[in-house]
Each structure stands twice: as structure tokens, then as C-alpha cells.
Enzyme design. Sequence first.
Site, PDB file in Angstrom:
ATOM      1  N   HIS A 221      -5.110 -52.643  51.296  1.00 39.70           N
ATOM      2  CA  HIS A 221      -4.729 -51.568  52.204  1.00 39.70           C
ATOM      3  C   HIS A 221      -4.997 -51.932  53.664  1.00 39.70           C
ATOM      4  O   HIS A 221      -6.091 -52.380  54.017  1.00 39.70           O
ATOM      5  CB  HIS A 221      -5.487 -50.289  51.840  1.00 39.70           C
ATOM      6  CG  HIS A 221      -4.936 -49.075  52.523  1.00 39.70           C
ATOM      7  ND1 HIS A 221      -3.862 -48.376  52.030  1.00 39.70           N
ATOM      8  CD2 HIS A 221      -5.300 -48.445  53.669  1.00 39.70           C
ATOM      9  CE1 HIS A 221      -3.595 -47.359  52.827  1.00 39.70           C
ATOM     10  NE2 HIS A 221      -4.443 -47.386  53.841  1.00 39.70           N
TER      11      HIS A 221
ATOM     12  N   HIS B 188     -12.962 -37.910  55.865  1.00 42.23           N
ATOM     13  CA  HIS B 188     -11.779 -37.434  55.152  1.00 42.23           C
ATOM     14  C   HIS B 188     -11.156 -38.608  54.404  1.00 42.23           C
ATOM     15  O   HIS B 188     -11.454 -39.771  54.652  1.00 42.23           O
ATOM     16  CB  HIS B 188     -10.780 -36.762  56.080  1.00 42.23           C
ATOM     17  CG  HIS B 188      -9.938 -37.716  56.880  1.00 42.23           C
ATOM     18  ND1 HIS B 188     -10.374 -38.303  58.041  1.00 42.23           N
ATOM     19  CD2 HIS B 188      -8.679 -38.179  56.678  1.00 42.23           C
ATOM     20  CE1 HIS B 188      -9.431 -39.079  58.523  1.00 42.23           C
ATOM     21  NE2 HIS B 188      -8.390 -39.035  57.713  1.00 42.23           N
TER      22      HIS B 188
ATOM     23  N   ASP C  55     -10.437 -37.510  66.866  1.00 45.53           N
ATOM     24  CA  ASP C  55      -9.752 -36.515  66.053  1.00 45.53           C
ATOM     25  C   ASP C  55      -8.439 -37.130  65.581  1.00 45.53           C
ATOM     26  O   ASP C  55      -7.733 -37.783  66.362  1.00 45.53           O
ATOM     27  CB  ASP C  55      -9.459 -35.254  66.861  1.00 45.53           C
ATOM     28  CG  ASP C  55     -10.655 -34.322  66.970  1.00 45.53           C
ATOM     29  OD1 ASP C  55     -11.780 -34.771  66.665  1.00 45.53           O
ATOM     30  OD2 ASP C  55     -10.472 -33.166  67.370  1.00 45.53           O
TER      31      ASP C  55
ATOM     32  N   HIS D 137     -12.611 -42.367  54.938  1.00 41.47           N
ATOM     33  CA  HIS D 137     -13.122 -42.940  56.176  1.00 41.47           C
ATOM     34  C   HIS D 137     -13.665 -41.846  57.087  1.00 41.47           C
ATOM     35  O   HIS D 137     -13.240 -40.690  57.039  1.00 41.47           O
ATOM     36  CB  HIS D 137     -12.080 -43.795  56.898  1.00 41.47           C
ATOM     37  CG  HIS D 137     -10.751 -43.129  57.110  1.00 41.47           C
ATOM     38  ND1 HIS D 137      -9.850 -42.917  56.097  1.00 41.47           N
ATOM     39  CD2 HIS D 137     -10.175 -42.635  58.225  1.00 41.47           C
ATOM     40  CE1 HIS D 137      -8.773 -42.338  56.566  1.00 41.47           C
ATOM     41  NE2 HIS D 137      -8.939 -42.132  57.862  1.00 41.47           N
TER      42      HIS D 137
END
Length: 386
Positions: free
Chosen positions: A263, A336, A306, A300
Site C-alpha cells: 500500500h 482513523h 485534518d 493511521h
Amino acid sequence: MPFYHKLGKIPPKRHTQFRKPDGSLYSEQLFGTVGFDGMYSNIYHEHRPTQVKEIKAQYNVAPKIARANNLESLRLKGFDVKPEKDYLSSRKTVLTNSDCSIILAAPQESQKDYFYKNTDADELIFIHKGSGKLRTFLGNLDFKYGDYLLIPRGIIYKIDFDTKDNRLFIVESRRPIYTPKRYRNWFGQLLEHSPYCERDIRKPQELETRDEKGEFLVKVKKQDDIFEMIYATHPFDVVGYDGYNFPYAFSIHDFEPITGRIHQPPPVHQTFETDAMVICSFVPRLYDYHPLSIPAPYNHSNIDSDEVLYYVDGDFMSRNDIEAGQITLHPAGIVHGPHPGAAERSIGKTETEELAVMVDTFKPLQVTEDGLKLSDGTYYQSWLEE
């Protein structure tokens, strides 16, 4: 965008006499950024661009803040923004900080009675629905679904829409927006490993020169106020210009994804940057091809930024129950990652058709009243396992 463009008629040497057929002088304007240290263009007008007859009104359009300090992951239903006829009135700021604002808009009609100039910010307009023509004093650009329109601050423009069904995702940046510096050589040219190059950039080719006197309404934004100014000559009176500061278009469909055996981190999707945020494009691509790869992103921590994702089209593999036109906000300070079951579902898949725009800001985003109205109120609980 650091490359040279020339359009229309210009003299052989800048800051020298350039005369009209009747012998009078064209009026030269230096149109620059970052003082005299940034990108600029030299513009030549039929008339002096300094002629303002009247300032008719001044009113504030600053967004109303609902949450100045937010730590809740949010999902905003962007298509719940109701269409409005007027282009400026349709723009609803949903997230904001001192560096940028994130805006949703569903304008139904073209700008007919006024021109617009944003002196506060560069504008990056992503076309989710609709097509038409961006008209500026530095030339026109046709646009359609998937286009980014980059309008540097100070550009006077109008937008003509082909239909009433238009959806726009807009990033206002109070810092100049550039191509990512790691994709440029020391001359500014995009390098071989860049996911797009200069030939993908659409520059203005149609210069609309209007030699007219009268009364022309220009709505000018400065420090979140709109000034309604009456110009004595048509704003589109430019006969020619050259330089590096001009509007351009780039299609998200021309972004060539970078993939790998395992990834790849979000920076491989980076499309634009400022010193206060990055903007990325998630496009259809092959998944990771290591035999034990997990195509879904790993969990992560948002420590320094943000993260805003605007979902455009396709299948959003890492999320459950996400629809086109929605925005997710994952604020700095919490972890998240993929929703429950998403990692397992991704194993064995070879490609994705997702299309999304991501904005990572280095300062926290405040949630506006218009933004909070779009929240489903439960997104932050969507990672709970049953």
C-alpha cells in the site's frame, strides 16, 4: 503554475510603448503574486484598469462558526446543499481555518449581471456535476465533469453553465496554490515521475477582448467582505499578456496513479500544494500486487493535519455506507482507518474505480453552521464493532 504562456498581442519588450492603431497607448498592468517575488504576468488593456466609478455596497460573507474546536469525525451529506440560482449565494462554506475554506455549491444559473474577483484567495474549483465555460480577463476555459479550475487571486471572472444541474467542490486558499515541488526540477518543469505533466494542463486559448465604456458591476471579495464596485470600462478589455500567472484547467481523469507491491501512502496522490495544505486525487488504479498485500489503507494517526475527503464517484473500498457528494472529516488528534470489515473485503481485489478529492490542512478546521447542518451525527461511531 510555473510555466510560460502568451496570448494575444504584446510588445517586443515589456514596460515600453505599445500603441493602438490610433496612436494612443495600451495600458500595461503587472499582475503578480507574493509581492514582486512570485509568479506574474504582464497584461495590456484597452483602457486604464484603475477606473472605478462607484462603490455601491459592502457586506460580510464570513462563515458562521458552529464548532471552533472539533475532535469529532464527521460525515457531511454534500448533495443536501440546496441548489440556488446565484453563483455566489450558492457557495456554502462548510469547513474553514485561517489558511483555507472548503465550500460546496450548487449554482443553477450563469453569472449574468456581475463579474467576480476574489482578492483573499486562490480558488480551486472541482467540477462534480455540470459543464460550461470559465470566462476571465486572461482568457476562457471550457470545463466539464472531473475538471479542476485553478483561478489565482485577483482574476476577474464569470462562469457560464450549460445546464441547471451543477455541483462544485471549492477550495479557497489564502496561500498560492502550486504543483507539488517534489514533482518539479529546479527550473519548475514537472519531472518524469510526476503523475501528470504540462501537456495535461489546459491554458486559456480564447481571449475575449471587449472595448466598452459604461457601468460594469464587479463583486470584489476582501477579508470576507463583498464590495460591489462599478467599473467604468469592461473588465475583459485585455488585448494580450504573457507570463506565469493565469488560470488553467486540469482534469482528474488525466492524473496517472502511482502504485506499488504494498500500500502506497497518501502523498503519492498529491496533485496541488500550498505551504499550509495539500490536495490529492484518488483515481481508478490497480491495487497492490504483493501476494500478501492488504489493499485497504492501514490505520493511521492524524497528528499534524485534518483530513478531508470529498467522494466523487465509484466504489469507496475503505468506507461503509459512503455516497457520492459526501465529505468526511478526520480531525487531527485521533486515529482513523478502514471501517470494520473493509480490510478483509479488500484482500484479493485487483483494482478500484474510486474517484475522490482529498484536502489535508496543517491547521485544524473549524466546522461552520452550514457544515454542521449536513452532518449525519453518527459517523464517529461507525468504527465500533458489533
